[in-house]
Design a protein around this motif. Structure first.
Motif, mmCIF file in Angstrom:
data_model
loop_
_atom_site.group_PDB
_atom_site.id
_atom_site.type_symbol
_atom_site.label_atom_id
_atom_site.label_comp_id
_atom_site.label_asym_id
_atom_site.label_seq_id
_atom_site.Cartn_x
_atom_site.Cartn_y
_atom_site.Cartn_z
ATOM 1 N N SER A 1 0.839 -1.188 0.000
ATOM 2 C CA SER A 1 0.000 0.000 0.000
ATOM 3 C C SER A 1 0.883 1.249 0.000
ATOM 4 O O SER A 1 2.101 1.185 0.204
ATOM 5 C CB SER A 1 -0.891 0.007 1.239
ATOM 6 N N GLY A 2 0.251 2.420 -0.207
ATOM 7 C CA GLY A 2 0.998 3.667 -0.197
ATOM 8 C C GLY A 2 1.726 3.894 1.115
ATOM 9 O O GLY A 2 2.892 4.287 1.135
ATOM 10 N N PRO B 1 -5.762 10.151 5.441
ATOM 11 C CA PRO B 1 -5.620 10.675 6.810
ATOM 12 C C PRO B 1 -5.286 9.622 7.855
ATOM 13 O O PRO B 1 -4.445 9.857 8.724
ATOM 14 C CB PRO B 1 -6.981 11.319 7.067
ATOM 15 N N GLY B 2 -5.938 8.467 7.782
ATOM 16 C CA GLY B 2 -5.676 7.430 8.782
ATOM 17 C C GLY B 2 -4.253 6.911 8.704
ATOM 18 O O GLY B 2 -3.588 6.719 9.723
ATOM 19 N N ILE B 3 -3.778 6.679 7.478
ATOM 20 C CA ILE B 3 -2.405 6.199 7.282
ATOM 21 C C ILE B 3 -1.412 7.283 7.687
ATOM 22 O O ILE B 3 -0.369 7.009 8.282
ATOM 23 C CB ILE B 3 -2.192 5.784 5.814
ATOM 24 N N ARG B 4 -1.761 8.528 7.387
ATOM 25 C CA ARG B 4 -0.878 9.636 7.746
ATOM 26 C C ARG B 4 -0.674 9.699 9.257
ATOM 27 O O ARG B 4 0.434 9.948 9.733
ATOM 28 C CB ARG B 4 -1.466 10.957 7.240
ATOM 29 N N THR C 1 6.228 20.515 4.665
ATOM 30 C CA THR C 1 4.833 20.092 4.648
ATOM 31 C C THR C 1 3.951 21.255 4.215
ATOM 32 O O THR C 1 4.282 22.420 4.443
ATOM 33 C CB THR C 1 4.389 19.578 6.039
ATOM 34 N N HIS C 2 2.826 20.934 3.573
ATOM 35 C CA HIS C 2 1.809 21.939 3.270
ATOM 36 C C HIS C 2 0.666 21.884 4.276
ATOM 37 O O HIS C 2 -0.299 22.627 4.158
ATOM 38 C CB HIS C 2 1.268 21.737 1.847
ATOM 39 N N ASP C 3 0.796 21.007 5.260
ATOM 40 C CA ASP C 3 -0.221 20.851 6.298
ATOM 41 C C ASP C 3 0.307 21.515 7.569
ATOM 42 O O ASP C 3 1.170 20.969 8.266
ATOM 43 C CB ASP C 3 -0.484 19.361 6.525
ATOM 44 N N LEU C 4 -0.202 22.707 7.877
ATOM 45 C CA LEU C 4 0.293 23.450 9.021
ATOM 46 C C LEU C 4 0.111 22.688 10.336
ATOM 47 O O LEU C 4 0.993 22.695 11.194
ATOM 48 C CB LEU C 4 -0.401 24.804 9.108
ATOM 49 N N SER C 5 -1.030 22.043 10.504
ATOM 50 C CA SER C 5 -1.260 21.316 11.757
ATOM 51 C C SER C 5 -0.260 20.164 11.879
ATOM 52 O O SER C 5 0.200 19.855 12.991
ATOM 53 C CB SER C 5 -2.696 20.791 11.815
ATOM 54 N N GLU C 6 0.102 19.535 10.756
ATOM 55 C CA GLU C 6 1.114 18.480 10.767
ATOM 56 C C GLU C 6 2.464 19.044 11.204
ATOM 57 O O GLU C 6 3.187 18.442 11.996
ATOM 58 C CB GLU C 6 1.225 17.862 9.381
#
Length: 262
Positions: free
Chosen positions: A144-145, A175-178, A200-205
């Motif tokens: 999987s990815g 999202p779950g895998i992340r 990252t482009h995800d600020l919360s991340e």
């Protein structure tokens, strides 16, 4: 006590008349996890390539342990890209063994006898560390990815780098895998005392994983000649596990406006 592992002193990166980065003065302590955010095209990946050794500084200096950073990739620096950087014709085990193969046998690209056995043992242990012990003989197309990205991380860590560079490593994951990958990276960071730079482009991340968050942006603008000025780190926000919610709440709106409101 932690010491500075990376320093940028009046660093500039230019391509002809195009200024990508300018006047960077930064210090990163050993064991820091630096999340990097900013609008597309503001020099984040260029900076990562400077750290890797794929690009050279135009002006100023970039130091590793107080010495000029080697101008080519080395085993001290591992990298993981968003697009899985694994070889499709090799099994998971063979992919992770590649670092040992290249180091010991050069153009022969083979290991023999005891060297091969030891490399296999280390690769198996690394696969187990990232949760792929049961997938050692499977090919990337059969994974999987999330499993492919775990494989890429195992590959990057095989030579025990001090610095890990992550270029949007989880952007293509569900999202779950992340969330699972976040836990893995956090665990590896804590256990191996890595110094990590993650785009990252995800600020919360970025807030969730790092202990520092850098915002790349331009202080100066010229609408007629946008290439005239380069980006700098306009915010360097300290984060801890204890003040994560407070840091996110206090700084996210400003950072979001700075990064993405263009």
């Amino acid at each position: 006590m932690s010491s500075a592992i990376i320093q940028a002193n009046n660093l500039w990166k230019e391509y002809g008349d195009n200024v990508v980065l300018e006047r960077l003065n930064l210090q990163v302590m050993e064991g820091d996890f630096v999340s990097i955010v900013g609008a597309s095209g503001c020099g984040k990946s260029t900076f990562l390539n400077l750290l890797l050794g794929n690009e050279r500084v135009t002006r100023g200096e970039l130091l590793l342990d107080g010495q000029p950073l080697p101008q080519e990739p080395s085993s001290e620096r591992g990298i993981v890209f968003q697009k899985y950087s694994v070889f499709p014709h090799l099994t998971a085990l063979q992919n992770v063994m590649l670092a040992e193969v290249f180091e010991h046998s050069g153009i022969l690209v083979r290991l023999f006898g005891r060297a091969k056995q030891q490399a296999e043992q280390r690769a198996q242990a690394m696969l187990a560390k990232v949760g792929l012990a049961q997938a050692a003989q499977r090919y990337p197309a059969e994974l999987s990815g999330g499993m492919q990205q775990r494989l890429a991380i195992a590959q990057a860590l095989m030579k025990q780098p001090r610095i890990l560079l992550l270029d949007e490593p989880f952007g293509a994951l569900d999202p779950g895998i992340r969330k699972d990958m976040h836990q893995l990276i956090d665990q590896l960071w804590q256990e191996r005392k890595l110094t990590i730079f993650m785009i990252t482009h995800d600020l919360s991340e970025g807030f969730r994983l790092g202990n520092r968050l850098w915002v790349f942006d331009k202080h100066r603008h010229d609408a007629q000649h946008p290439e005239r000025y380069g980006a700098q780190v306009t915010f360097d926000i300290p984060i801890s596990k204890d003040n994560y919610s407070e840091a996110l709440g206090n700084n996210l709106p400003m950072a979001a406006q700075t990064c993405f409101a263009k």
